[in-house]
Design a protein around this motif. Structure first.
Motif, PDB file in Angstrom:
ATOM      1  N   THR A  74       0.096   4.457  -0.310  1.00  0.00           N
ATOM      2  CA  THR A  74      -0.366   5.292   0.261  1.00  0.00           C
ATOM      3  C   THR A  74      -0.363   5.277   1.922  1.00  0.00           C
ATOM      4  OG1 THR A  74      -2.582   4.511   0.773  1.00  0.00           O
ATOM      5  CG2 THR A  74      -2.142   5.434  -1.449  1.00  0.00           C
ATOM      6  N   ASP A 106       0.862  -1.059  -0.059  1.00  0.00           N
ATOM      7  CA  ASP A 106       0.236   0.034   0.053  1.00  0.00           C
ATOM      8  C   ASP A 106       0.804   1.268  -0.033  1.00  0.00           C
ATOM      9  OD1 ASP A 106      -1.730   2.152   0.348  1.00  0.00           O
ATOM     10  OD2 ASP A 106      -2.791   1.270   2.224  1.00  0.00           O
ATOM     11  N   ARG A 140      -1.783  11.233   2.139  1.00  0.00           N
ATOM     12  CA  ARG A 140      -1.400  10.187   1.563  1.00  0.00           C
ATOM     13  C   ARG A 140       0.163   9.928   1.383  1.00  0.00           C
ATOM     14  NH1 ARG A 140      -1.774  11.894  -3.755  1.00  0.00           N
ATOM     15  NH2 ARG A 140       0.619  12.439  -3.236  1.00  0.00           N
ATOM     16  N   CYS A 162      -7.280   9.378  -1.317  1.00  0.00           N
ATOM     17  CA  CYS A 162      -5.679   9.033  -2.048  1.00  0.00           C
ATOM     18  C   CYS A 162      -5.088  10.175  -2.743  1.00  0.00           C
ATOM     19  CB  CYS A 162      -5.768   7.946  -3.202  1.00  0.00           C
ATOM     20  SG  CYS A 162      -4.392   7.383  -3.839  1.00  0.00           S
ATOM     21  N   SER A 221      -9.259   3.696   0.652  1.00  0.00           N
ATOM     22  CA  SER A 221      -8.212   2.913   1.232  1.00  0.00           C
ATOM     23  C   SER A 221      -8.600   2.411   2.487  1.00  0.00           C
ATOM     24  CB  SER A 221      -6.904   3.832   1.517  1.00  0.00           C
ATOM     25  OG  SER A 221      -7.094   4.564   2.529  1.00  0.00           O
ATOM     26  N   CYS A 259      -3.331   6.398  -7.304  1.00  0.00           N
ATOM     27  CA  CYS A 259      -4.750   6.773  -7.068  1.00  0.00           C
ATOM     28  C   CYS A 259      -5.732   6.738  -8.449  1.00  0.00           C
ATOM     29  CB  CYS A 259      -4.779   8.287  -6.591  1.00  0.00           C
ATOM     30  SG  CYS A 259      -3.713   8.599  -5.146  1.00  0.00           S
TER      31      CYS A 259
END
Length: 399
Positions: free
Chosen positions: A48, A46, A310, A305, A125, A317
């Motif tokens: 982010t 991930d 982020r 995002c 997310s 995104c």
């Protein structure tokens, strides 16, 4: 039933059972293999959330997940609705935190593979999703300033080892949030921009820690997975892993005539998309239009995002930037739930409208028109025996 009909039924059962070796076409075998847990790809990083795979962050997230101090009245935690011994859900038609919500709690196994979160996808997310119940007045009913103070007082040292030094919170109001009560909103609006950003950063990191923990919740292997593995090797499934004739019929219906696999596909038995299937609203609950109203919510979320909190760059995104933002197909459309473990967690649908899998299949057999928008489903021409076979197969995803 005539003698000839009984003989025909017995012949079908023998063919399905295959004298211990189930008979499937090459196309069916390919589809079955695609549904097995062994086909689930490893979790993608991930980008982010740079703490997503940090063990210390997951450990703190686990603590926060089970901590009732993470609520306004000290009685509710994430685990109140996501019960560890119930597939991280609560068996209720609508979740109950500080108050009763209007939606069913979704299980968490494998949730980190999702591109969208909640029944309507109003968060993009896992860490942004984790923040939402914290301030929802019907769930944990807290406010982000209070959470920042709580983290500093109780978990300050652990937090700083993971995320870095905490800011000075001595002048931050005890209770403040842009989403709270009138008094909390007024306190938030009176805060300097830097102070609000500091609180938001702590709040975002709370979500990132909880998400790091939730990434560890994986779906368990089931009888179906062991059956699929044996089928792939050409060896007849043995013992308890062998399917009955009814379960084989249910599997064939699931990937064939009943078209269940159209939406419930892949190793988690979900296409991660949103569909209007004509599920009726629940009397006395607030209006709920599903995905169509969630688009504006996810776009407005400061923790989405494209927002300032982020980690990484905006290259991650794509889902948010290219999502479908309008159209009749979004009206009363809800996320396809995973069917893994579903047989043991009634009731069903986004607000617990159906009490059993039999009721779910009865709904799809009738395919009533949606109260708003257009349902995607058409009547299933299934006999009672075929519906029973489908239920028998679905139970193999929970054993």
């Amino acid at each position: 039933m005539s003698r000839m009909s009984r003989l025909l039924a017995l012949t079908v059962m023998v063919v399905l059972a295959g004298c211990g070796k189930p008979e499937f076409s090459d196309a069916e075998k390919k589809t079955i293999a695609s549904l097995a847990l062994s086909a689930l790809p490893p979790l993608k990083p991930d980008t982010t959330n740079r703490f997503a795979d940090v063990p210390a962050a997951a450990a703190l997230g686990s603590t926060l997940f089970f901590d009732t101090g993470m609520s306004r009245d000290g009685t509710v935690s994430c685990s109140t609705c996501h019960k560890i011994d119930r597939q991280f859900q609560d068996d209720l038609a609508q979740a109950v935190g500080v108050g009763r919500t209007n939606r069913r709690t979704m299980p968490l196994a494998g949730v980190a593979h999702d591109p969208w979160f909640f029944w309507d996808g109003r968060r993009d997310s896992l860490w942004a999703q984790a923040l939402t119940p914290l301030e929802n007045p019907l769930e944990q009913a807290g406010n982000r300033a209070a959470f920042a103070h709580y983290i500093k007082a109780r978990f300050g040292e652990r937090y700083e080892r993971i995320f870095g030094l905490l800011p000075d919170l001595s002048n931050v109001p005890a209770n403040a949030s842009p989403l709270g009560t009138d008094a909390e909103k007024a306190a938030w609006n009176a805060m300097p921009d830097q102070q609000a950003e500091d609180v938001n950063r702590i709040f975002a990191n709370i979500g990132k820690a909880i998400a790091a923990f939730e990434r560890s919740i994986a779906p368990p292997q089931t009888r179906f997975d062991r059956f699929a593995a044996a089928l792939a090797t050409g060896a007849p499934p043995q013992g308890d892993d062998a399917f009955s004739a009814e379960e084989i019929q249910g599997l064939k219906l699931f990937i064939g005539k009943a078209n269940c696999v159209t939406c419930h596909n892949g190793p988690r038995f979900t296409d991660n998309s949103f569909h209007n299937t004509g599920v009726p609203p629940v009397k006395d609950l607030p209006p709920d239009r599903g995905r169509i109203d969630a688009v504006a919510q996810v776009e407005a979320d400061p923790f989405n995002c494209l927002g300032a909190f982020r980690d990484g760059d905006a290259g991650a995104c794509g889902e948010l930037r290219f999502m479908v933002k309008g159209g009749p197909e979004l009206i009363r459309a809800y996320k396809t739930p995973s069917l893994r473990g579903a047989a043991t967690r009634p009731p069903y649908m986004h607000a617990g409208q159906f009490l059993s899998l039999d009721e779910v299949l009865a709904h799809y057999s009738k395919a009533p028109a949606s109260v708003e928008g257009t349902s995607e489903v058409h009547p299933l021409q299934l006999s009672d025996r075929e519906r029973a076979a489908l239920v028998a197969f679905l139970k193999t995803l929970a054993e």
